[in-house]
Design an enzyme around this catalytic site. Structure first.
Site, PDB file in Angstrom:
ATOM      1  N   PHE A  45       0.839  -1.090  -0.320  1.00  0.00           N
ATOM      2  CA  PHE A  45      -0.183   0.031  -0.178  1.00  0.00           C
ATOM      3  C   PHE A  45       0.798   1.411   0.142  1.00  0.00           C
ATOM      4  O   PHE A  45       1.982   1.488  -1.301  1.00  0.00           O
ATOM      5  CB  PHE A  45      -1.104   0.106   1.310  1.00  0.00           C
ATOM      6  N   SER A  46       0.049   2.289   0.767  1.00  0.00           N
ATOM      7  CA  SER A  46       1.051   3.345   1.363  1.00  0.00           C
ATOM      8  C   SER A  46       2.655   3.692   1.416  1.00  0.00           C
ATOM      9  O   SER A  46       3.271   4.552   1.514  1.00  0.00           O
ATOM     10  CB  SER A  46       0.586   4.820   1.668  1.00  0.00           C
ATOM     11  N   THR A  47       3.451   2.398   2.064  1.00  0.00           N
ATOM     12  CA  THR A  47       5.040   2.600   1.738  1.00  0.00           C
ATOM     13  C   THR A  47       5.181   2.469   0.887  1.00  0.00           C
ATOM     14  O   THR A  47       6.622   2.715   0.176  1.00  0.00           O
ATOM     15  CB  THR A  47       5.235   0.924   2.819  1.00  0.00           C
TER      16      THR A  47
ATOM     17  N   TYR B 211      -3.892  14.670   3.274  1.00  0.00           N
ATOM     18  CA  TYR B 211      -3.116  13.129   2.694  1.00  0.00           C
ATOM     19  C   TYR B 211      -3.652  13.041   0.961  1.00  0.00           C
ATOM     20  O   TYR B 211      -4.805  12.845   1.315  1.00  0.00           O
ATOM     21  CB  TYR B 211      -2.914  12.163   3.314  1.00  0.00           C
TER      22      TYR B 211
END
Length: 385
Positions: free
Chosen positions: A63-65, A157
């Site tokens: 995901f957002s990693t 975000y």
């Protein structure tokens, strides 16, 4: 059984990793640590898929990693003078300069200040046979979108538009997709098993994600309830009617794994993410491979934005693209650390003070209580002990 190695002095990391599997809800996972430019921890354990163990080369969606590798790609092009942080996005991508977006700069996007967090009709893309992979339709929708707040006056975000905006800028200036630039200019020279757009022929290596169980804690349940299509948080994450409750079901689809989703679709190993951040912790050079100048590493790591997040509600901190340490994104005791976490628990970061590159990549998504020792924090605390 835990496989891999932990160097002398890092046995506590192995112990906490085993506890994550026994007591903290992990199903399958990997953790890797570089210190002083060399690997000191590389562990994996548990189940990658039903009846199939996690192996050394098992990869997983993070995901957002993914925003870390995506940011490094933009950082590389900035270091080479191909991109300029204070140039308007519309100068690279003219169609973007509509609906009060003409003055938005690359810096605004990297610091989540552009206000372009969604576009009308995104829900229709979720029903396509190849959801999330229709980049031409996605960038067309973003080009026509209006900011949800005046660009530059607040930050919130940009869960997915962050990557698609940067990706289209990269495509316009290089003629290649961001995933291709990352593969050729970052992953290949560093020897990384990480992809932004996983080749179909390699997907047998990918662990299946497992959705988090329903939240029992009222505070967690109330926060997750914000992730619905009627809210900024929900729309920024492009969620459907089920909110984030079916993220694993969506991202386990082969078509989604192959799609280039630069803000949240990356797939790879903890070992590779730790190695990438080890390079950043060392100022841009690792094992004779130089990708960045130390000055560019610092420019992107330095804090640019801090305070209540218009989308996530809680306090967030950003450098350029990279997140800075907060309660939600633990990165050890040194405030100079930078990196990014992902939905459900993954995280990777660099600590230039301690010379640490760290990554933790689980396949079981969890949303812990505010007072709970998370799986990642337990491992990070053990590293620094």
């Amino acid at each position: 059984m835990v496989s891999g190695f932990a160097d002398e002095g890092y046995g506590a990391v192995r112990d906490e990793f085993a506890r994550n599997l026994a007591d903290r809800g992990d199903r399958g996972a990997a953790v890797a640590v570089y210190a002083g430019g060399r690997p000191v921890v590389d562990l994996w354990a548990g189940e990658a898929r039903s009846g199939r163990p996690w192996e050394r080369d098992t990869a997983v969606s993070v995901f957002s990693t993914t925003k870390g590798p995506t940011t490094l790609t933009v950082q590389l092009l900035t270091d080479r003078g191909v991109l300029d942080l204070d140039t308007a996005v519309a100068d690279y991508w003219p169609e973007f300069g509509t609906a009060e977006k003409r003055a938005i700069t690359l810096r605004d996007v990297l610091t989540h200040r552009s206000g372009v967090i969604t576009f009308d009709g995104y829900e229709d893309l979720l029903a396509l046979e190849n959801p999330w992979g229709e980049n031409a339709l996605i960038v067309e929708g973003i080009a026509g979108a209006a900011p949800l707040w005046e660009p530059g006056v607040r930050h919130g975000y940009h869960a997915l538009t962050f990557g698609w905006i940067l990706g289209e800028v990269v495509r316009r200036v290089t003629g290649r997709t961001l995933g291709t630039v990352f593969a050729e200019e970052v992953a290949a020279p560093l020897g990384l098993d990480f992809w932004i757009g996983m080749p179909a022929g390699l997907q047998d290596r990918v662990a299946d994600l497992v959705d988090a169980p329903p939240a029992e804690d009222p505070a967690v349940a109330a926060y997750l309830a914000l992730f619905n299509p009627s809210t900024w948080t929900g729309r920024a994450h492009f969620v459907g009617p089920q909110g984030v409750g079916t993220a694993a079901e969506t991202f386990n689809q082969p078509a989604v794994r192959s799609a280039e989703i630069p803000a949240g679709g990356g797939i790879g190993t903890a070992r590779s993410l730790a190695r990438m951040y080890a390079l950043l912790a060392a100022g841009g050079t690792l094992d004779g491979v130089t990708l960045l100048s130390p000055s560019t590493v610092k420019v992107f790591a330095d804090e640019q934005q801090r305070g209540p997040d218009a989308v996530l509600i809680v306090e967030t901190r950003y450098g350029l693209g990279y997140a800075r340490p907060t309660t939600l994104q633990p990165m050890g005791p040194n405030d100079e650390a930078f990196g990014h976490g992902g939905l459900g628990g993954s995280i990777a970061f660099a600590d230039p003070i301690a010379g640490i590159g760290f990554a933790y990549t689980p396949n079981q998504l969890l949303f812990p209580r505010l007072d709970e020792t998370t799986r990642a924090r337990a491992l990070i605390d053990a590293v620094y002990r």
